[in-house]
Design an enzyme around this catalytic site. Sequence first.
Site, PDB file in Angstrom:
ATOM      1  N   CYS A   1       9.683 -10.547   3.940  1.00  0.00           N
ATOM      2  CA  CYS A   1      10.762 -10.995   3.062  1.00  0.00           C
ATOM      3  C   CYS A   1      10.475 -10.594   1.615  1.00  0.00           C
ATOM      4  CB  CYS A   1      10.880 -12.520   3.182  1.00  0.00           C
ATOM      5  SG  CYS A   1      12.078 -13.238   2.063  1.00  0.00           S
TER       6      CYS A   1
ATOM      7  N   CYS B   1      13.129 -21.499   4.587  1.00  0.00           N
ATOM      8  CA  CYS B   1      12.509 -20.933   3.385  1.00  0.00           C
ATOM      9  C   CYS B   1      11.794 -22.050   2.632  1.00  0.00           C
ATOM     10  CB  CYS B   1      13.575 -20.278   2.515  1.00  0.00           C
ATOM     11  SG  CYS B   1      12.918 -19.751   0.924  1.00  0.00           S
TER      12      CYS B   1
ATOM     13  N   GLU C   1      27.619 -17.115 -25.684  1.00  0.00           N
ATOM     14  CA  GLU C   1      27.401 -16.745 -24.279  1.00  0.00           C
ATOM     15  C   GLU C   1      28.510 -15.773 -23.858  1.00  0.00           C
ATOM     16  OE1 GLU C   1      25.349 -17.277 -21.496  1.00  0.00           O
ATOM     17  OE2 GLU C   1      26.930 -16.242 -20.383  1.00  0.00           O
TER      18      GLU C   1
ATOM     19  N   ASP D   1      17.554 -16.530 -25.640  1.00  0.00           N
ATOM     20  CA  ASP D   1      17.088 -16.654 -24.246  1.00  0.00           C
ATOM     21  C   ASP D   1      17.802 -15.592 -23.417  1.00  0.00           C
ATOM     22  OD1 ASP D   1      16.192 -17.458 -21.780  1.00  0.00           O
ATOM     23  OD2 ASP D   1      17.155 -19.425 -21.804  1.00  0.00           O
TER      24      ASP D   1
ATOM     25  N   CYS E   1      12.366 -14.229 -19.910  1.00  0.00           N
ATOM     26  CA  CYS E   1      12.021 -14.139 -18.484  1.00  0.00           C
ATOM     27  C   CYS E   1      11.361 -12.802 -18.176  1.00  0.00           C
ATOM     28  CB  CYS E   1      13.257 -14.355 -17.619  1.00  0.00           C
ATOM     29  SG  CYS E   1      14.641 -13.325 -18.077  1.00  0.00           S
TER      30      CYS E   1
HETATM   31  N1  SAH Z   1      19.770 -20.552 -22.276  1.00  0.00           N
HETATM   32  C1  SAH Z   1      20.469 -20.726 -21.041  1.00  0.00           C
HETATM   33  C2  SAH Z   1      20.846 -19.419 -20.347  1.00  0.00           C
HETATM   34  C3  SAH Z   1      19.771 -18.385 -20.268  1.00  0.00           C
HETATM   35  S1  SAH Z   1      20.046 -17.069 -19.138  1.00  0.00           S
HETATM   36  C4  SAH Z   1      19.681 -21.620 -20.111  1.00  0.00           C
HETATM   37  O1  SAH Z   1      18.477 -21.756 -20.277  1.00  0.00           O
HETATM   38  O2  SAH Z   1      20.271 -22.196 -19.192  1.00  0.00           O
HETATM   39  C5  SAH Z   1      20.750 -15.805 -20.092  1.00  0.00           C
HETATM   40  C6  SAH Z   1      22.199 -16.005 -20.377  1.00  0.00           C
HETATM   41  O3  SAH Z   1      22.631 -14.905 -21.176  1.00  0.00           O
HETATM   42  C7  SAH Z   1      23.117 -16.032 -19.160  1.00  0.00           C
HETATM   43  O4  SAH Z   1      23.928 -17.165 -19.229  1.00  0.00           O
HETATM   44  C8  SAH Z   1      23.954 -14.759 -19.301  1.00  0.00           C
HETATM   45  O5  SAH Z   1      25.266 -14.913 -18.813  1.00  0.00           O
HETATM   46  C9  SAH Z   1      23.940 -14.543 -20.791  1.00  0.00           C
HETATM   47  N2  SAH Z   1      24.154 -13.173 -21.280  1.00  0.00           N
HETATM   48  C10 SAH Z   1      23.813 -12.006 -20.684  1.00  0.00           C
HETATM   49  N3  SAH Z   1      24.115 -10.970 -21.485  1.00  0.00           N
HETATM   50  C11 SAH Z   1      24.643 -11.488 -22.624  1.00  0.00           C
HETATM   51  C12 SAH Z   1      25.132 -10.923 -23.832  1.00  0.00           C
HETATM   52  N4  SAH Z   1      25.138  -9.595 -24.025  1.00  0.00           N
HETATM   53  N5  SAH Z   1      25.586 -11.754 -24.780  1.00  0.00           N
HETATM   54  C13 SAH Z   1      25.585 -13.100 -24.599  1.00  0.00           C
HETATM   55  N6  SAH Z   1      25.142 -13.685 -23.482  1.00  0.00           N
HETATM   56  C14 SAH Z   1      24.666 -12.901 -22.509  1.00  0.00           C
END
Ligand code: SAH
Length: 448
Positions: A78, A157, A330, A378, A405
Amino acid sequence: MLTKNQIYEAVVTDYTSEGQGVAHIEGCAVFIPNAIAGEKYNIRIELARKTWAAGKIAEVLEKSPHRVNRECPVAKLCGGCDFWHMDYEEESRLKAERVKNCLNRIGGENLENMPILAAPDCHGYRNKAQYPVAFKRKAYAGFFRAGTHQVVENERCLILPAETDMVKDAVMDYVNQNKVSVYDETTGKGLLRHIYVRRGAVSRQILVCLVCNGRSIPKAHELVSRLKKIPGFTTLVLAVNQKKGNAILGDEFITLHGPGYIEDTLCGLNFRLSPRSFYQVNHHQAQRLYHAAIEQAEITKNDTVLDLYCGVGTITLAMASAAGKVIGVEVIPQAVEDAKDNAKRNGIENAEFFCGDAGQAALALEAKGIKADVVVVDPPRKGLNADTIEALARFAPRRIVYVSCDPATLARDVALLKERGYVLKNALAADLFPRCSHVESVVTLIKK
Ligand code: SAH
């Protein structure tokens, strides 16, 4: 160049970002799955290139004390997990090392240690699963074999709660008994593509989303009555995806039962979560990560906090009570709708949300004269784009808190922000994905 199919003796010294072992043989980097640093092997070369090769363990000559018997019977096949062959001590060590090495090598730092928020439990933590569906005599669901689209069946899983697998089984019974067709990637024909399940860690509410190559399913009421037997089942949604390619969810969602979203509690706040909205999969570790981010941000009541890539507003709203004002940005419209609703349902009045690309929206806010004292970012794995870096330089906040991440893109962006007058202040790794190779981290940059 190494020779294909030949056996070489080697010691694994390091890991790749995907969690494979790395050994150096005759100046060539050899990547070896299921390896553990410190172990000595006879390695069979399977693929040989000029500077690198891929090998397989033919024989373990010296075994690491960190090697353990795999609890998961399909772990070797997997593609979901990477580390069932080692103990958690080694896994958390290698994750902390990876963050440290990236910040040192790419970010130009000189860190000696990297603390890590290690996970207290590797089992049942994932609150979201996306099972691809395939057909072989009958329809079945599982996870892709690493690097392929071959579906490996997995009865249970171990990183998922039992209820999530119960949903998968209930859906597959419904599919097989009603002869619902399964999507075939090569022909583009067939209905069911993926079973997506999200379960609130605190609320225990379950959202089931069937990703379909079509806009309806036969006998939906029959499926609903099967799902109602599973504790916590709340809502059934059909996600329409009629496009070829790897994207799982499409843009159209049809609610077949319930409200179309679930709720959960995180950092003491109540959140509404739609299928398309991002929500960290490990609730306990996400709370610890967010608390660390809040602590590092050192927000005061006079501060305006800008939270870029804010999802459903988790970090934004968790910071709201400490700040004067919080602004979230977002790109996914459904997530922004959730974020606005989440501010309301928690009675938070000093939060504003904008839908758009983080960099472009931030540049537009700055041009409008908005000031940001603290900025939280983030981003997804690819890290910040040029517009976002430019916007950060123009805002010149007192602090930038970077939740990441992917340590490699984090380190790249840290180097770019250092060129723009920032220094790295705190760095912390966090394990949100036990048994899998991904690692999160949070760092703070302060203005010189
Ligand atoms: N801080 C939040 C989400 C983090 S994940 C938490 O911890 O829950 C990253 C986020 O960035 C996702 O929601 C994704 O949809 C958004 N994202 C991806 N590309 C983006 C962009 N170019 N501009 C703004 N948001 C974006």
